[in-house]
Design a protein around this motif. Structure first.
Motif, PDB file in Angstrom:
ATOM      1  N   LEU A   1      -1.576   2.836   8.821  1.00 24.17           N
ATOM      2  CA  LEU A   1      -0.983   4.267   9.336  1.00 24.17           C
ATOM      3  C   LEU A   1       0.260   4.474   8.257  1.00 24.17           C
ATOM      4  O   LEU A   1       0.551   3.693   7.660  1.00 24.17           O
ATOM      5  CB  LEU A   1      -0.166   4.235  10.572  1.00 24.17           C
ATOM      6  N   GLN A   2       0.473   5.947   8.178  1.00 24.19           N
ATOM      7  CA  GLN A   2       1.449   6.465   7.106  1.00 24.19           C
ATOM      8  C   GLN A   2       2.722   5.747   7.787  1.00 24.19           C
ATOM      9  O   GLN A   2       3.076   5.948   9.067  1.00 24.19           O
ATOM     10  CB  GLN A   2       1.372   7.985   7.364  1.00 24.19           C
ATOM     11  N   GLY A   3       3.651   5.252   6.728  1.00 25.13           N
ATOM     12  CA  GLY A   3       4.911   4.837   7.002  1.00 25.13           C
ATOM     13  C   GLY A   3       6.045   5.503   6.650  1.00 25.13           C
ATOM     14  O   GLY A   3       5.890   6.651   6.698  1.00 25.13           O
TER      15      GLY A   3
ATOM     16  N   ARG B   1       0.891  -1.235   0.065  1.00 25.55           N
ATOM     17  CA  ARG B   1       0.086   0.046  -0.087  1.00 25.55           C
ATOM     18  C   ARG B   1       0.768   1.243  -0.283  1.00 25.55           C
ATOM     19  O   ARG B   1       1.761   1.407   0.797  1.00 25.55           O
ATOM     20  CB  ARG B   1      -0.863   0.109   1.098  1.00 25.55           C
ATOM     21  N   ARG B   2       0.330   2.422  -0.652  1.00 22.55           N
ATOM     22  CA  ARG B   2       1.255   3.532  -0.822  1.00 22.55           C
ATOM     23  C   ARG B   2      -0.033   4.668  -0.569  1.00 22.55           C
ATOM     24  O   ARG B   2      -1.106   4.490  -0.973  1.00 22.55           O
ATOM     25  CB  ARG B   2       1.819   3.690  -2.123  1.00 22.55           C
ATOM     26  N   GLN B   3       0.701   5.727  -0.088  1.00 23.64           N
ATOM     27  CA  GLN B   3      -0.252   6.803   0.177  1.00 23.64           C
ATOM     28  C   GLN B   3       0.655   8.292  -0.610  1.00 23.64           C
ATOM     29  O   GLN B   3       1.516   8.372  -0.232  1.00 23.64           O
ATOM     30  CB  GLN B   3      -0.189   7.206   1.945  1.00 23.64           C
ATOM     31  N   LEU B   4      -0.434   8.759  -1.146  1.00 23.82           N
ATOM     32  CA  LEU B   4       0.211   9.860  -1.842  1.00 23.82           C
ATOM     33  C   LEU B   4      -0.781  11.182  -1.441  1.00 23.82           C
ATOM     34  O   LEU B   4      -1.945  11.175  -1.302  1.00 23.82           O
ATOM     35  CB  LEU B   4      -0.281   9.921  -3.683  1.00 23.82           C
TER      36      LEU B   4
ATOM     37  N   LEU C   1       5.083  11.048  -1.352  1.00 23.85           N
ATOM     38  CA  LEU C   1       4.777   9.511  -1.181  1.00 23.85           C
ATOM     39  C   LEU C   1       5.271   8.814   0.061  1.00 23.85           C
ATOM     40  O   LEU C   1       6.308   8.665   0.449  1.00 23.85           O
ATOM     41  CB  LEU C   1       5.304   9.088  -2.568  1.00 23.85           C
ATOM     42  N   HIS C   2       4.474   8.019   0.673  1.00 23.28           N
ATOM     43  CA  HIS C   2       4.543   7.291   1.899  1.00 23.28           C
ATOM     44  C   HIS C   2       4.245   5.871   1.464  1.00 23.28           C
ATOM     45  O   HIS C   2       3.256   5.660   0.829  1.00 23.28           O
ATOM     46  CB  HIS C   2       3.904   7.773   3.271  1.00 23.28           C
TER      47      HIS C   2
END
Length: 231
Positions: A71-73, A34-37, A58-59
């Motif tokens: 959670l954000q990594g 999983r990726r969070q932009l 990008l996290h």
């Protein structure tokens, strides 16, 4: 949060009135996870500026059993969009070649950190040649020539920039040996260039302008004294 505007270089405080972000998450199954932009907008609160900055971050996302949620990594990468780099705007009395190499080093810091480090090395060489009037066969010789002209820590940092920049400029004898430079390390070299530009050019210019103003005041007072009618 505290923030320095890249347009006006003012240190300002950013709150919800000046900051907006939106988040999207990669939920499609892939080999990375999983990726969070995050897309973030910041508007400078300085009334004489009011420019906006735009960047994406990008996290990775990690599962937390304790929080029972994702959670954000780890921070993976940041892309400045407006302005396109973190380069500061320096006055025109800073040599054009120095400013161009510095701007390019900032522009490709994330895309190619090794190339950015090489440009920082080249920028440093241009500054040494321009400011100290030193021109020798190699950058090593030029740095040695100014060893007694700068403080030991500055000299060590300058020589370190040469060594790191060499990683991008020269291939290792064993082509299978890969020595990398990451974007954070490239930014440290850029920070050094900014410090030296301020110390060598801006501070000198400000000092000269201040001294000129003192001389000008003295000359003006002398002329007023000459023009004063005698009784």
């Amino acid at each position: 949060m505290r923030w320095t505007c890249p347009f006006c270089d003012h240190k300002v405080f950013i709150d919800k009135a000046n900051y907006y972000e939106s988040v999207s998450t990669l939920l499609i199954e892939n080999k990375h996870g999983r990726r969070q932009l995050t897309t973030a907008w910041i508007v400078c609160p300085n009334d004489t500026c009011k420019e906006y900055s735009l960047f994406t971050i990008l996290h990775a996302q990690v599962w937390s059993p304790q929080a029972t949620k994702w959670l954000q990594g780890e921070l993976l990468q940041t892309w400045p969009l407006v302005p396109q780099s973190s380069a500061k705007v320096f006055p025109e009395y800073v040599p054009l070649g120095v400013r161009e190499d510095y701007n390019e080093a900032c522009a490709i810091r994330n895309l190619s950190p090794k190339a950015s480090a090489t440009l920082a090395r080249r920028c440093l060489q241009g500054m040494i040649r321009n400011f100290y009037g030193v021109s020798k066969r190699t950058l090593f010789d030029e740095i040695e020539a100014i060893k007694d002209k700068v403080d030991p820590m500055t000299w060590a940092s300058i020589d370190a920039t040469r060594k790191i920049g060499n990683i991008g400029a020269h291939m290792e004898k064993d082509i299978n040996v890969i020595v990398d430079v990451d974007s954070k390390e490239a930014q440290v070299l850029i920070n050094l260039i900014e410090i030296l530009i301020k110390d060598w050019y801006i501070n000198r210019h400000d000092r000269e302008e201040m001294l000129k103003s003192v001389v000008s005041i003295a000359e003006e007072k002398t002329e007023m004294k000459k023009a004063k009618p005698t009784e």
